[in-house]
Write an enzyme that holds these catalytic residues in place. Structure first.
Site, PDB file in Angstrom:
ATOM      1  CG  HIS A 129      56.590  86.768 103.578  1.00  0.00           C
ATOM      2  ND1 HIS A 129      58.132  87.380 104.080  1.00  0.00           N
ATOM      3  CD2 HIS A 129      55.817  88.074 103.238  1.00  0.00           C
ATOM      4  CE1 HIS A 129      57.950  88.537 103.717  1.00  0.00           C
ATOM      5  NE2 HIS A 129      56.843  88.975 103.325  1.00  0.00           N
ATOM      6  CG  ASP A 131      59.826  84.596 104.102  1.00  0.00           C
ATOM      7  OD1 ASP A 131      59.327  84.725 102.843  1.00  0.00           O
ATOM      8  OD2 ASP A 131      60.074  85.442 104.798  1.00  0.00           O
ATOM      9  CB  SER A 144      57.180  92.073 104.393  1.00  0.00           C
ATOM     10  OG  SER A 144      57.156  91.661 102.867  1.00  0.00           O
TER      11      SER A 144
END
Length: 336
Positions: A305, A275, A168
């Site tokens: 995610h 995501d 991320s």
């Protein structure tokens, strides 16, 4: 593990954890553009370092002003082990190497690859904005490259087989750290691979995946905008040159840094089909190829995610096996 899991259903326990995290995060977002981290302490459970091997891996912490990192060492007999520096996710604002999901993930990386994993902390927004995070990220590499700091890693740690990994926002950091590393002549350390797990990129354009409500399971568009606003330096809050097409956010956009002439490492990009950031991640993969860099793409059709932090999921275990294969392949390309 050769067969990739392909189930669209999630365990009830996983769905509950996603709902709880999303709800508490939304409740912590303040109207003034900051974040109330007292709420987040309700879900940010911590795990202490453990000198006694747990699941075959021991860990210890090392201070590096103004931050610190946690080292994970697998209990294996190998003479040499690759070194992974890991940057955790959390929108540049949340968590640390001692956060339980990331402690567990790095422990599994260390055990399954096997590798010496250095999980790096960095200063968090909004108290510390860009470029603090990137400076802290590259400083870990500089610290490890310094001979006087060699004692902080086990003898079996092979700095010539060095990998930069992040998820991320940590994936965004990993990309920019590799750019910075490409301009440095290290004495001991050689970066031979980059792994970007669902990296946090963006742009002014709203992509189809960002606008899809189906993809807002674990991360929402409102949250990403909030994180980017907290990341901007205060001097640039009203500067149009610091919109989401800035090169640090839209890394493959019109203002992207030219990496074609850099010794940029081979990259593995991991994408989840649920995501909201997936379109930006695929664009990044294509941009790497267009820039003349070797890159690989691994997709998980039904994954949301940060799925890799949910150890109960088969996909979470599978992605570690993919990273393992990537690491071993790169080590064979750069034999000692």
């Amino acid at each position: 593990m050769d067969t990739k899991p392909a189930t669209s259903s999630l365990p009830l326990f996983t769905r509950f954890k996603i709902f709880l995290a999303r709800t508490i995060l939304n409740a912590s977002l303040e109207k003034d553009g900051t974040i109330d981290k007292r709420f987040l302490n309700l879900i940010d459970f911590k795990t202490a370092a453990n000198s006694t091997p747990t699941d075959g891996v021991k860990s210890y912490d090392v201070s590096i002003d103004p931050c610190w990192f946690r080292v994970f060492v697998p209990d294996v007999t190998a003479d040499k082990l690759p070194v992974i520096v890991y940057y955790h996710g959390g929108g540049f604002a949340l968590y640390g190497p001692d956060s339980t999901p990331f402690d567990g993930l790095c422990r599994r990386f260390a055990s399954m690859i096997p590798a010496v994993v250095v999980s790096a902390s960095f200063r968090l927004t909004p108290d510390h904005r860009y470029p603090s995070q990137y400076e802290d990220g590259i400083n870990v590499l500089k610290f490890l490259d310094d001979e006087k700091n060699r004692k902080n890693l086990p003898e079996k740690a092979d700095l010539q087989s060095f990998f930069v990994v992040g998820d991320s926002s940590g994936g965004n950091m990993a990309h920019h750290v590799c750019i910075r590393a490409s301009h440095i002549k290290f004495k001991q350390l050689k970066v031979i691979g980059l792994v970007a797990l669902q990296p946090f990129f963006g742009g002014e354009e709203r992509t189809a995946s960002e606008l899809s409500k189906e993809n807002e399971r674990a991360l929402t568009l409102k949250q990403t905008d909030y994180f980017w606003n907290m990341f901007k330096p205060l001097s640039a809050l009203h500067d149009k040159q610091w919109d989401r097409d800035n090169k640090v956010i839209n890394v493959s956009g019109p203002m992207a840094e030219d990496i074609s002439g850099l010794d940029f490492p081979t990259t593995l990009v991991v994408v989840g089909g649920r995501d909201i950031l997936q379109d930006w991640q695929r664009k990044y993969y294509k941009w790497l190829k267009k820039s003349g860099k070797e890159a690989f793409l691994e997709e998980y059709e039904y994954m949301f995610h940060a799925f890799y932090t949910f150890a109960e999921l088969d996909e979470s275990t599978h992605v570690i096996s993919v990273v393992k294969n990537f690491v071993h392949k790169q080590m064979n390309i750069f034999p000692k």
